[in-house]
Design a protein around this motif. Sequence first.
Motif, PDB file in Angstrom:
ATOM      1  N   SER A   5     -11.844   7.654 -35.587  1.00  0.00           N
ATOM      2  CA  SER A   5     -12.214   8.794 -34.749  1.00  0.00           C
ATOM      3  C   SER A   5     -11.665  10.084 -35.347  1.00  0.00           C
ATOM      4  O   SER A   5     -10.757  10.067 -36.182  1.00  0.00           O
ATOM      5  CB  SER A   5     -11.639   8.613 -33.344  1.00  0.00           C
ATOM      6  OG  SER A   5     -10.232   8.670 -33.391  1.00  0.00           O
ATOM      7  N   ARG A  25      -4.556  13.064 -36.103  1.00  0.00           N
ATOM      8  CA  ARG A  25      -3.223  12.493 -35.881  1.00  0.00           C
ATOM      9  C   ARG A  25      -2.591  12.095 -37.222  1.00  0.00           C
ATOM     10  O   ARG A  25      -1.436  12.407 -37.502  1.00  0.00           O
ATOM     11  CB  ARG A  25      -3.333  11.279 -34.947  1.00  0.00           C
ATOM     12  CG  ARG A  25      -2.013  10.668 -34.567  1.00  0.00           C
ATOM     13  CD  ARG A  25      -2.139   9.576 -33.500  1.00  0.00           C
ATOM     14  NE  ARG A  25      -3.275   8.687 -33.678  1.00  0.00           N
ATOM     15  CZ  ARG A  25      -4.357   8.669 -32.880  1.00  0.00           C
ATOM     16  NH1 ARG A  25      -4.459   9.506 -31.872  1.00  0.00           N
ATOM     17  NH2 ARG A  25      -5.342   7.831 -33.108  1.00  0.00           N
ATOM     18  N   MET A  42       3.413  10.068 -26.154  1.00  0.00           N
ATOM     19  CA  MET A  42       2.502  10.737 -27.056  1.00  0.00           C
ATOM     20  C   MET A  42       2.000  12.005 -26.364  1.00  0.00           C
ATOM     21  O   MET A  42       1.627  11.988 -25.207  1.00  0.00           O
ATOM     22  CB  MET A  42       1.335   9.812 -27.410  1.00  0.00           C
ATOM     23  CG  MET A  42       0.443  10.384 -28.455  1.00  0.00           C
ATOM     24  SD  MET A  42      -0.855   9.260 -29.023  1.00  0.00           S
ATOM     25  CE  MET A  42       0.089   8.108 -29.972  1.00  0.00           C
ATOM     26  N   LYS A  43       1.971  13.101 -27.085  1.00  0.00           N
ATOM     27  CA  LYS A  43       1.513  14.388 -26.562  1.00  0.00           C
ATOM     28  C   LYS A  43       0.043  14.591 -26.881  1.00  0.00           C
ATOM     29  O   LYS A  43      -0.436  14.182 -27.935  1.00  0.00           O
ATOM     30  CB  LYS A  43       2.303  15.541 -27.197  1.00  0.00           C
ATOM     31  CG  LYS A  43       3.745  15.579 -26.797  1.00  0.00           C
ATOM     32  CD  LYS A  43       3.837  16.104 -25.402  1.00  0.00           C
ATOM     33  CE  LYS A  43       5.286  16.329 -25.023  1.00  0.00           C
ATOM     34  NZ  LYS A  43       5.418  16.863 -23.703  1.00  0.00           N
ATOM     35  N   ASN A  44      -0.656  15.238 -25.987  1.00  0.00           N
ATOM     36  CA  ASN A  44      -2.039  15.639 -26.231  1.00  0.00           C
ATOM     37  C   ASN A  44      -2.050  17.103 -26.633  1.00  0.00           C
ATOM     38  O   ASN A  44      -1.282  17.905 -26.107  1.00  0.00           O
ATOM     39  CB  ASN A  44      -2.886  15.468 -24.973  1.00  0.00           C
ATOM     40  CG  ASN A  44      -3.136  14.015 -24.655  1.00  0.00           C
ATOM     41  OD1 ASN A  44      -3.263  13.197 -25.544  1.00  0.00           O
ATOM     42  ND2 ASN A  44      -3.206  13.698 -23.379  1.00  0.00           N
ATOM     43  N   ILE A  45      -2.921  17.424 -27.584  1.00  0.00           N
ATOM     44  CA  ILE A  45      -3.078  18.825 -27.977  1.00  0.00           C
ATOM     45  C   ILE A  45      -4.566  19.161 -27.951  1.00  0.00           C
ATOM     46  O   ILE A  45      -5.417  18.278 -28.036  1.00  0.00           O
ATOM     47  CB  ILE A  45      -2.484  19.115 -29.371  1.00  0.00           C
ATOM     48  CG1 ILE A  45      -3.198  18.299 -30.449  1.00  0.00           C
ATOM     49  CG2 ILE A  45      -1.000  18.850 -29.401  1.00  0.00           C
ATOM     50  CD1 ILE A  45      -2.793  18.685 -31.858  1.00  0.00           C
ATOM     51  N   THR A  46      -4.867  20.426 -27.858  1.00  0.00           N
ATOM     52  CA  THR A  46      -6.245  20.892 -27.895  1.00  0.00           C
ATOM     53  C   THR A  46      -6.403  21.768 -29.125  1.00  0.00           C
ATOM     54  O   THR A  46      -5.599  22.665 -29.356  1.00  0.00           O
ATOM     55  CB  THR A  46      -6.583  21.713 -26.627  1.00  0.00           C
ATOM     56  OG1 THR A  46      -6.374  20.887 -25.488  1.00  0.00           O
ATOM     57  CG2 THR A  46      -8.021  22.198 -26.666  1.00  0.00           C
ATOM     58  N   SER A  60      -9.951  12.176 -33.658  1.00  0.00           N
ATOM     59  CA  SER A  60      -8.560  12.240 -33.177  1.00  0.00           C
ATOM     60  C   SER A  60      -7.619  11.481 -34.105  1.00  0.00           C
ATOM     61  O   SER A  60      -6.524  11.957 -34.409  1.00  0.00           O
ATOM     62  CB  SER A  60      -8.460  11.661 -31.768  1.00  0.00           C
ATOM     63  OG  SER A  60      -9.114  12.494 -30.852  1.00  0.00           O
TER      64      SER A  60
END
Length: 101
Positions: A26, A32, A1-5, A28
Amino acid sequence: MKNITVSVDEEVHRLARIRAAERDTSVSALVRDFLRRLATGPVDDTTAIEARMDVDELRRRRLREVLADIRATTGGFKAADNIPRDQLYERNRADHDPAGA
């Protein structure tokens, strides 16, 4: 899983937190889910717009469309179209009277 800002203004963040809390999730998770629907959803404009809409918003939109259709085809909901109270009670009494009186 990639994190993005992602950067959003404070008011958008506040409203997103409220919406997430209403759904017991949440921010997030909301983002998502939105991105998943955006990436895998249909391409045509109408369906893409509906895919981005919140489920509650979509229900409200469809309800407004149904009510508008009812008003357009029947003239709407009028008190004059209702059965008078005394006739309603008479009809109910006849329906439930075992003697058929």
